[in-house]
Design a protein around this motif. Structure first.
Motif, mmCIF file in Angstrom:
data_model
loop_
_atom_site.group_PDB
_atom_site.id
_atom_site.type_symbol
_atom_site.label_atom_id
_atom_site.label_comp_id
_atom_site.label_asym_id
_atom_site.label_seq_id
_atom_site.Cartn_x
_atom_site.Cartn_y
_atom_site.Cartn_z
ATOM 1 N N LEU A 291 36.902 -67.298 -27.848
ATOM 2 C CA LEU A 291 36.900 -68.688 -27.417
ATOM 3 C C LEU A 291 36.755 -68.799 -25.902
ATOM 4 C CD1 LEU A 291 39.774 -70.166 -29.641
ATOM 5 C CD2 LEU A 291 37.316 -70.033 -30.134
ATOM 6 N N LYS A 292 36.028 -69.819 -25.487
ATOM 7 C CA LYS A 292 35.828 -70.103 -24.071
ATOM 8 C C LYS A 292 36.406 -71.478 -23.749
ATOM 9 C CE LYS A 292 33.317 -66.354 -23.878
ATOM 10 N NZ LYS A 292 33.851 -65.114 -23.251
ATOM 11 N N SER A 293 36.598 -71.726 -22.477
ATOM 12 C CA SER A 293 37.044 -73.049 -22.045
ATOM 13 C C SER A 293 36.030 -74.092 -22.507
ATOM 14 C CB SER A 293 37.175 -73.079 -20.520
ATOM 15 O OG SER A 293 37.660 -74.333 -20.090
ATOM 16 N N GLY A 294 36.532 -75.162 -23.108
ATOM 17 C CA GLY A 294 35.676 -76.209 -23.647
ATOM 18 C C GLY A 294 35.520 -76.151 -25.154
ATOM 19 N N THR A 295 35.903 -75.015 -25.779
ATOM 20 C CA THR A 295 35.790 -74.870 -27.226
ATOM 21 C C THR A 295 36.780 -75.785 -27.940
ATOM 22 O OG1 THR A 295 35.186 -72.542 -26.947
ATOM 23 C CG2 THR A 295 35.882 -73.234 -29.141
ATOM 24 N N ARG A 296 36.319 -76.394 -29.038
ATOM 25 C CA ARG A 296 37.204 -77.195 -29.874
ATOM 26 C C ARG A 296 37.912 -76.282 -30.858
ATOM 27 N NH1 ARG A 296 37.890 -81.923 -27.532
ATOM 28 N NH2 ARG A 296 38.673 -82.716 -29.530
ATOM 29 N N LEU A 297 39.203 -76.572 -31.103
ATOM 30 C CA LEU A 297 39.999 -75.731 -31.984
ATOM 31 C C LEU A 297 40.940 -76.613 -32.796
ATOM 32 C CD1 LEU A 297 40.705 -72.705 -32.665
ATOM 33 C CD2 LEU A 297 42.554 -72.917 -31.009
ATOM 34 N N ARG A 298 40.942 -76.420 -34.094
ATOM 35 C CA ARG A 298 41.835 -77.173 -34.969
ATOM 36 C C ARG A 298 43.213 -76.533 -34.927
ATOM 37 N NH1 ARG A 298 41.766 -82.246 -37.066
ATOM 38 N NH2 ARG A 298 42.562 -82.359 -39.182
ATOM 39 N N ALA A 299 44.251 -77.327 -34.606
ATOM 40 C CA ALA A 299 45.602 -76.783 -34.467
ATOM 41 C C ALA A 299 46.620 -77.753 -35.043
ATOM 42 C CB ALA A 299 45.921 -76.488 -33.003
ATOM 43 N N SER A 300 47.721 -77.203 -35.521
ATOM 44 C CA SER A 300 48.773 -78.035 -36.099
ATOM 45 C C SER A 300 49.757 -78.493 -35.031
ATOM 46 C CB SER A 300 49.539 -77.252 -37.168
ATOM 47 O OG SER A 300 50.452 -76.332 -36.564
ATOM 48 N N GLU A 301 50.558 -79.449 -35.398
ATOM 49 C CA GLU A 301 51.690 -79.815 -34.567
ATOM 50 C C GLU A 301 52.627 -78.611 -34.436
ATOM 51 O OE1 GLU A 301 54.410 -82.521 -36.588
ATOM 52 O OE2 GLU A 301 53.497 -81.926 -38.481
ATOM 53 N N PRO A 302 53.440 -78.537 -33.386
ATOM 54 C CA PRO A 302 54.385 -77.419 -33.262
ATOM 55 C C PRO A 302 55.375 -77.370 -34.413
ATOM 56 C CG PRO A 302 54.109 -78.517 -31.156
ATOM 57 C CD PRO A 302 53.421 -79.380 -32.174
ATOM 58 N N VAL A 303 55.666 -76.145 -34.844
ATOM 59 C CA VAL A 303 56.617 -75.902 -35.921
ATOM 60 C C VAL A 303 57.815 -75.166 -35.337
ATOM 61 C CG1 VAL A 303 56.991 -74.822 -38.166
ATOM 62 C CG2 VAL A 303 54.733 -75.731 -37.579
ATOM 63 N N SER A 304 59.007 -75.689 -35.559
ATOM 64 C CA SER A 304 60.209 -75.112 -34.965
ATOM 65 C C SER A 304 61.044 -74.413 -36.029
ATOM 66 C CB SER A 304 61.039 -76.209 -34.286
ATOM 67 O OG SER A 304 62.219 -75.668 -33.736
ATOM 68 N N LEU A 305 61.014 -73.071 -36.004
ATOM 69 C CA LEU A 305 61.793 -72.269 -36.957
ATOM 70 C C LEU A 305 62.638 -71.206 -36.260
ATOM 71 C CD1 LEU A 305 58.996 -71.620 -39.629
ATOM 72 C CD2 LEU A 305 60.816 -73.329 -39.746
#
Length: 336
Positions: free
Chosen positions: A86-100
């Motif tokens: 990945l480079k700067s500017g790339t789109r990435l699908r990510a979830s909300e933070p998960v706290s465990l």
């Protein structure tokens, strides 16, 4: 994990922390809350197919920026290779933070124990504990002087309460003494290679300390044996499944129609466990769900992370109902 909110994020900065650890700053479209020790799930592409990987949050900001770090792994399931592309500017699908993996805010003393890339969630632990003025010290184990990711950040936070052990120049720390120095109700939070985590869990039990005061996180990346291709026999369904070096037993079974339930995919929850009927080859237990004694019995294994070191394993899936459950081609034929 089901029920998570997912976002289209953008990689806004990439920088190398060490020769094998790369940091990524992800910009979320809105502010997200990340507790100490939280992680995010991200969608990666492996073999032209979408898969999910989990990465600890090193830091987060009120403007919606989240910082993670990824270690380059030569023999992996492809997640780290994708992330490193990945480079700067790339789109990435990510979830909300998960706290465990939050630390205790009331323990009289907290020991943070990090091995290698396991330092990433513990940076946020250290920052949060210092901000709350809680007693904390940290032991950080690295292979060589070039692999001290976030060492400067931790020195600023912890000062003399930070002890870095460089394997090629320093002897290994005495884990028994480190743990023994904690007060009876002190807490230990750790993340690192499976060998380190197993050793600590064993010492913790030997010292009779409360299991609730030992907290750890693992993403199931390391094992006792090199990652190899192996075969899974499922006699009740009459099928054999090959598991490649770049996939998990769980994914291979699901792809073959042997639907296996799962949740954490890190060897922590045990939901994906199957019964072992026989094994030809060493069972490489990479989970932390089962105790070392249970693993030694070799009755069950977590398919999301554990493997066979070459050879094969014969299993009985958890499902005990319709013998054709999980095989869509058979179910379709029977109902047509």
């Amino acid at each position: 994990m089901n029920g998570l909110t997912w976002f289209d994020t953008q990689v806004v900065q990439v920088r190398d922390l060490t020769p094998t650890v790369r940091e990524f700053a992800l910009q979320f479209p809105q502010a997200v809350t990340a507790a100490a020790g939280a992680h995010i799930n991200v969608q990666v592409i492996v073999g032209n197919l979408p898969e999910t990987r989990s990465y600890s949050i090193v830091d987060s900001h009120t403007n919606g920026q989240v910082i993670i770090a990824v270690k380059a792994v030569d023999v992996s399931r492809g997640g780290s290779q994708y992330m490193w592309s990945l480079k700067s500017g790339t789109r990435l699908r990510a979830s909300e933070p998960v706290s465990l993996f939050e630390p205790s805010w009331t323990a009289p003393d907290v020991l943070l124990l990090a091995g290698g890339i396991g330092v990433t969630p513990l940076v946020s632990h250290a920052r949060a504990l210092v901000q709350r003025q809680r007693p904390v010290h940290m032991t950080y184990l690295v292979r060589n002087a070039q692999e001290q990711a976030y060492a400067d950040t931790l020195r600023t936070l912890l000062g003399d309460a930070l002890d870095i052990h460089v394997a090629d120049t320093h002897p290994a720390p005495d884990l028994n003494a480190l743990i023994g120095a904690l007060p009876p109700d002190g807490q230990l939070a750790m993340c690192g290679p499976i060998g380190l985590m197993e050793a600590v869990r064993s010492i913790w039990a030997q010292q009779g300390r409360p299991s609730a005061n030992l907290r750890y996180e693992t993403f199931g990346a390391s094992g006792h044996h090199p990652t190899q291709t192996f075969t899974v026999h499922v006699p009740r369904l009459g099928i054999d499944v090959s598991v490649g070096t770049g996939q998990t037993m769980l994914d291979a079974l699901n792809a073959a129609g042997v639907t296996t339930l799962s949740n954490c995919r890190r060897g922590e929850c045990g939901l994906c466990s199957v019964d072992i009927i026989a094994a030809d080859g060493a069972i490489d237990h990479r989970d932390v769900f089962y105790s070392p004694a249970q693993q030694a019995e070799q009755h069950k294994m977590c398919t999301c992370v554990s493997r066979i070191a070459g050879g094969s394993v014969t299993i009985e899936p958890a499902w005990r109902g319709d013998p054709d459950w999980g095989r869509p081609e058979i179910l379709q034929r029977k109902t047509s």
